[in-house]
Motif scaffolding. Structure first.
Motif: not given
Length: 704
Positions: A457, A461, A464, A476, A480-481
């Motif tokens: 993940c 990220t 992204q 962003i 997201w984390q």
């Protein structure tokens, strides 16, 4: 019937066709029926055992459903041997160690003494994670651009990794002090007062401009961050969980220790969650105030810990630096001619066999525990990124209100609390109902798999971040984390908690703190040292387009190759999954666990123990006028006779017979006379001849 068949008035009747009741220190499985005690003319404990067997009261049905390792209610005391009971109504449970030291235990230690230990652990974790989650941002100047250490991201990450490595290596020092010199209580107290709190105070003082010098005092931050604080953390970390577990009776409450570790781990994450939220929020406003909060909180924890001093069970340290197993030591003594340590089995006294089970013959040492704990190193390498590279990545992402990169660490604590409750109270019980047990190595593999998913993940990220920046020039959201932190938390439940449980379960009694230190070293020390090596080896991936390592701004971060470092971490985590599912590794760990189950963690019989027990027996005789020998004791004497062929034997008719065991089916010569003692002969001997199943006097010796 004749007088020869009447029972002796001093001996109770026991049936040989029934299995003898268990040894008072041997545990009865919960699924097995409770053995019935034979009738006795003594009226105190013997009558209580008889009433238990007859099931004539409501208490009896309760006792039948109580496992002998879960004694926690006053009603359970009526079915216990006197040697397990103290004269203290507040602490009714008694334990005597191998040196004859007596310790008294509460029926509910969780409410009476353990709560103080859990509270100080929660506040200690508040202080630790409040500083640990914000150190990288503080050293790089994220909280105060005008007064900071002016470190690059990779140097700040290295400082945090070194500090964590020291914190998880110094438990060896704390364990040696606890096991051999000071004991757990004094080690926790002194380590907190003389290292932990001074280290936190020194770190907090560095946040005040010009207090320790005109420029930022790097020497002070090194002493506090890399010296006093982690050393104090290690001293507490090695002892606090073991000290809490030692508040439970090692035999009668051993099954309650599992629930204690669940509560212990929950307190860790409650402290981490609250500290990880409060300190970063306050640090965004004033980092000095934020860093003085852990100092005050830990001071409160130490005060509460000291208030429970009179309630703790404080086992005395062993005062010996013996890291060898008993078997190897005895072999060495035998090789040098010290045969006095060898005891003739036939010369054992009834008391030595009666009181305690055989001594442990465990060969499990710190090295073995360290090797097994090393199986979780790949997962903990991924876990160590939460306070280093995950913070670096989050520092270039857009805050979500007050939630910044440091506060995102709390997603891990929330995950542990939520999924930990579900796994511990739903998932594992359902597996238990179906007689399914996950092997320890498979738990390690599951944890490593979640660690690999978390790093995956983070890689997504990372892509992204670059995609959005290349398209819009914007950052962003830091939310997201949340995905990697949640996955790390789930993996932590399987891998780390299983490692803690394994280390405590298989370690010898005299090396609990040292085994905990070895586990902590493999869980936190080795992974962080490995991360430091990776930082130095992969330093070029943290360099921006200008050739510097300052990548805490998005424009510089976008030109670095941090994604390559995450791919390397992914390979490490997947390697951990592969190793832990190998059948040879699984079988090796299972053999260690089976060997640990063979060890009875209760004191052996020593002259000191026998002397103390004799005194207690005399006190009972003096107070009641007769010896209250329990049916369990008589049954154990009978079992010893059957095994060793010496001493009195209880037979069906209640008479006494000395000689070989009746269990041994030795054929009797049809014409060989048997000489037995006739009770009516007043000391004279009469020779009997066996005719079929009947004994008749020889004609030439028939009584007049």
């Amino acid at each position: 019937m004749s007088s020869s068949t009447r029972a002796s008035p001093s001996v109770s009747m026991t049936r040989l066709d029934e299995p003898p009741p268990p040894h008072p220190n041997r545990l009865v499985p919960q699924s097995s029926p409770q053995p019935q005690a034979p009738p006795s003319k003594t009226h105190s404990r013997a009558s209580s055992f008889s009433s238990t067997a007859s099931n004539k009261s409501g208490l009896d049905s309760n006792l039948n459903n109580v496992h002998l390792t879960r004694i926690s209610d006053p009603s359970h005391l009526k079915g216990l041997p006197q040697d397990f009971l103290s004269l203290d109504p507040e602490r009714p449970l008694l334990h005597i160690d191998e040196k004859g030291n007596e310790y008294k235990y509460f029926l509910e230690p969780m409410k009476m003494s353990v709560i103080f230990i859990l509270f100080v652990e929660m506040l200690e974790r508040f202080s630790f994670y409040g500083i640990n989650y914000t150190t990288t941002a503080y050293l790089t100047g994220a909280y105060n651009e005008f007064w900071n250490a002016d470190m690059s991201s990779i140097v700040a990450s290295s400082y945090v990794s070194i500090s964590t490595a020291v914190a998880y290596t110094t438990p060896f020092l704390g364990a040696l002090l606890a096991d051999n010199l000071l004991g757990e209580y004094m080690t926790i107290l002194l380590g907190t007062l003389f290292c932990y709190i001074p280290g936190l105070l020194l770190i907090a003082l560095t946040t005040i401009p010009q207090l320790l010098g005109e420029e930022f005092n790097h020497s002070a931050i090194r002493w506090g961050l890399l010296g006093l604080w982690p050393v104090g953390t290690g001293a507490v970390k090695a002892c606090v969980n073991v000290f809490g577990a030692k508040q439970f009776h090692p035999i009668l409450q051993s099954s309650l220790i599992e629930s204690y570790y669940v509560n212990f781990y929950m307190c860790i994450n409650i402290g981490a969650l609250t500290g990880g939220i409060l300190v970063p929020i306050v640090a965004q406003w004033n980092v000095t105030v934020a860093y003085f909060i852990p100092v005050c909180i830990l001071g409160l924890g130490v005060l509460s810990f000291a208030l429970g001093t009179t309630k703790y069970v404080k086992p005395k340290p062993k005062h010996e630096m013996n890291l060898c197993s008993r078997d190897s030591l005895m072999r060495n003594l035998g090789a040098c001619g010290c045969n006095k340590w060898r005891r003739d089995q036939k010369a054992r006294t009834a008391a030595s066999i009666l009181i305690q089970p055989k001594q442990s013959k465990s060969n499990i040492g710190v090295g073995t525990i360290s090797l097994v704990s090393a199986l979780v190193v790949p997962f903990n390498v991924a876990y160590a990124q939460m306070s280093t590279t995950f913070i670096v990545q989050g520092s270039v992402m857009k805050n979500f209100g007050l939630v910044d990169a440091s506060m995102m660490n709390n997603a891990d604590a929330i995950s542990v609390l939520a999924f930990g409750y579900a796994i511990g109270n739903i998932f594992y019980p359902e597996l238990s109902k179906r007689d399914i047990k996950i092997p320890t190595t498979y738990k390690f593999a599951i944890g490593s798999a979640f660690g690999a998913a978390a790093v995956g993940c983070a890689i997504a990220t990372e892509y992204q971040i670059h995609r959005v920046y290349d398209q819009t020039g914007q950052a962003i959201s830091v939310l997201w984390q949340a995905f990697p932190y949640f996955l790390i938390g789930i993996g932590e439940i399987f891998a780390v908690s299983a490692a803690y449980e394994f280390a405590f379960a298989v370690s010898p009694v005299s090396m609990k703190s040292l085994a905990s230190a070895a586990n902590l070293f493999m869980v936190g020390g080795v992974p962080n040292v490995f991360c430091i090596m990776l930082y130095n080896a992969c330093g070029s991936w943290f360099i921006n387009s200008r050739g510097t390592a300052n990548i805490h701004k998005l424009i510089d971060y976008s030109s670095a190759k941090v994604v390559n470092y995450f791919w390397l971490l992914e390979a490490v985590a997947l390697f951990g999954v592969f190793v832990n599912i190998l059948p040879p590794i699984k079988e090796w760990v299972e053999r260690i666990e089976e060997a640990a189950l063979e060890d009875i963690k209760s004191p052996m019989s020593t002259p000191v123990i026998r002397k103390n027990l004799f005194k207690r027996k005399q006190q009972r005789i003096d107070s009641s006028g007769h010896d209250e020998e329990t049916p369990l004791v008589r049954a154990q004497k009978h079992a010893n006779y059957l095994k060793y062929g010496s001493g009195p034997e209880l037979v069906k008719m209640g008479s006494m017979r000395a000689g070989p065991s009746l269990k041994k089916n030795r054929p009797t010569h049809p014409h060989r006379p048997l000489r037995v003692q006739s009770p009516s002969a007043q000391g004279s001997n009469t020779t009997y001849v066996k005719v079929g199943n009947v004994l008749v006097p020889r004609p030439n010796e028939a009584p007049n």
